[in-house]
Scaffold this motif. Sequence first.
Motif, mmCIF file in Angstrom:
data_model
loop_
_atom_site.group_PDB
_atom_site.id
_atom_site.type_symbol
_atom_site.label_atom_id
_atom_site.label_comp_id
_atom_site.label_asym_id
_atom_site.label_seq_id
_atom_site.Cartn_x
_atom_site.Cartn_y
_atom_site.Cartn_z
ATOM 1 N N LEU A 75 31.054 -13.358 -40.594
ATOM 2 C CA LEU A 75 30.611 -13.033 -39.240
ATOM 3 C C LEU A 75 29.319 -13.777 -38.945
ATOM 4 O O LEU A 75 28.382 -13.747 -39.743
ATOM 5 C CB LEU A 75 30.376 -11.525 -39.105
ATOM 6 N N ARG A 76 29.260 -14.434 -37.785
ATOM 7 C CA ARG A 76 28.021 -15.051 -37.327
ATOM 8 C C ARG A 76 27.431 -14.179 -36.234
ATOM 9 O O ARG A 76 28.077 -13.897 -35.227
ATOM 10 C CB ARG A 76 28.274 -16.454 -36.783
ATOM 11 N N ASP A 77 26.186 -13.764 -36.425
ATOM 12 C CA ASP A 77 25.497 -12.909 -35.464
ATOM 13 C C ASP A 77 24.432 -13.737 -34.749
ATOM 14 O O ASP A 77 23.575 -14.354 -35.389
ATOM 15 C CB ASP A 77 24.853 -11.729 -36.199
ATOM 16 N N TYR A 78 24.496 -13.733 -33.423
ATOM 17 C CA TYR A 78 23.587 -14.529 -32.593
ATOM 18 C C TYR A 78 22.399 -13.661 -32.193
ATOM 19 O O TYR A 78 22.569 -12.600 -31.600
ATOM 20 C CB TYR A 78 24.352 -15.023 -31.364
ATOM 21 N N HIS A 79 21.172 -14.112 -32.524
ATOM 22 C CA HIS A 79 19.960 -13.349 -32.240
ATOM 23 C C HIS A 79 19.049 -14.128 -31.296
ATOM 24 O O HIS A 79 18.949 -15.354 -31.393
ATOM 25 C CB HIS A 79 19.164 -13.097 -33.535
ATOM 26 N N GLN A 113 20.442 -17.599 -36.045
ATOM 27 C CA GLN A 113 21.824 -17.294 -36.416
ATOM 28 C C GLN A 113 21.823 -16.660 -37.802
ATOM 29 O O GLN A 113 21.248 -17.222 -38.734
ATOM 30 C CB GLN A 113 22.679 -18.561 -36.416
ATOM 31 N N ARG A 114 22.481 -15.525 -37.909
ATOM 32 C CA ARG A 114 22.551 -14.817 -39.187
ATOM 33 C C ARG A 114 24.012 -14.558 -39.533
ATOM 34 O O ARG A 114 24.803 -14.180 -38.667
ATOM 35 C CB ARG A 114 21.764 -13.508 -39.108
ATOM 36 N N TYR A 116 27.032 -12.800 -42.029
ATOM 37 C CA TYR A 116 27.342 -11.610 -42.819
ATOM 38 C C TYR A 116 28.776 -11.690 -43.339
ATOM 39 O O TYR A 116 29.619 -12.410 -42.795
ATOM 40 C CB TYR A 116 27.218 -10.343 -41.959
ATOM 41 N N GLN A 118 32.020 -9.293 -43.622
ATOM 42 C CA GLN A 118 32.556 -8.049 -43.076
ATOM 43 C C GLN A 118 33.582 -7.440 -44.034
ATOM 44 O O GLN A 118 34.464 -8.147 -44.523
ATOM 45 C CB GLN A 118 33.255 -8.314 -41.740
#
Length: 263
Positions: A75-79, A113-114, A116, A118
């Motif tokens: 998973l790419r999390d957009y911050h 970009q972080r 994870y 899942q």
Amino acid sequence: MTGTDHAVLILRLAAPLQSWGGPSRYNRRETRSQPTKSGVLGLLAAAEGRTRGTSLTDLLGLHLGVRVDQPGTLLRDYHTSSDYRGVPLLSAKTNAKGQQTRTAPAKYTGVTQRFYLQDAVFVAVLRGPKALLQSLDEAVRNPVFPLSLGRRSCPPTGPVSLGLCADAGLKEALEGVPWQASAHRRRQAQGATVALEATIEDPAGDQLTVDVPDTYDLKTGTRFDRRTVRHLWVTLPSGNDRPATESAPAGQPDHDPFALLGW
């Protein structure tokens, strides 16, 4: 070699999100596909209530093995981030006094970009002195600080410690722990056994990984040392007695789209 003064601590690392970063920095924080030694030792240090500047010397000698029971998906999390006062963000430059200067031209929003994992499930085994592992086992069951799987935002689900077992090699220890994947994933198994990827610390191994921390002190920063590992496959009972060539029962689909997600 094995002995009565050594033992193996077994950990189950499962959560909706995990992130096992290495030396990644700045605006892109990646995750490795398996738990790192730095991340696992950090979990143990938190359980014991060690502060970030506390020595890790007694933990660095523990040998780590990891089994991938359920690989999960990436998973790419957009911050985005900004200063609540509405002022420009700090830049990487410093002035003559060593203070960070503001961005020029002014930049008010930062992007990171972080990454994870899942729905992943891992089994980690640590071999070392029995007295130390007994103390760590008790700490994991009654942690001083909240436990997390790589990042503070990733708390584990279910019991983390599966207890101690008699001293054995890392491969043998991993072979002795039942498959820990989700019930849905276990129902998908075809045949009586399942082959799981594993990585064990081995001085005679053929690969190097850079994930051994010297400290968790934020002021000095963490430098990572190398260790030698070996990759292998571990075969376990799947709990499914249906032969791999047997078709699905009537009324059930032959294709399960969740299999593509590793569930």
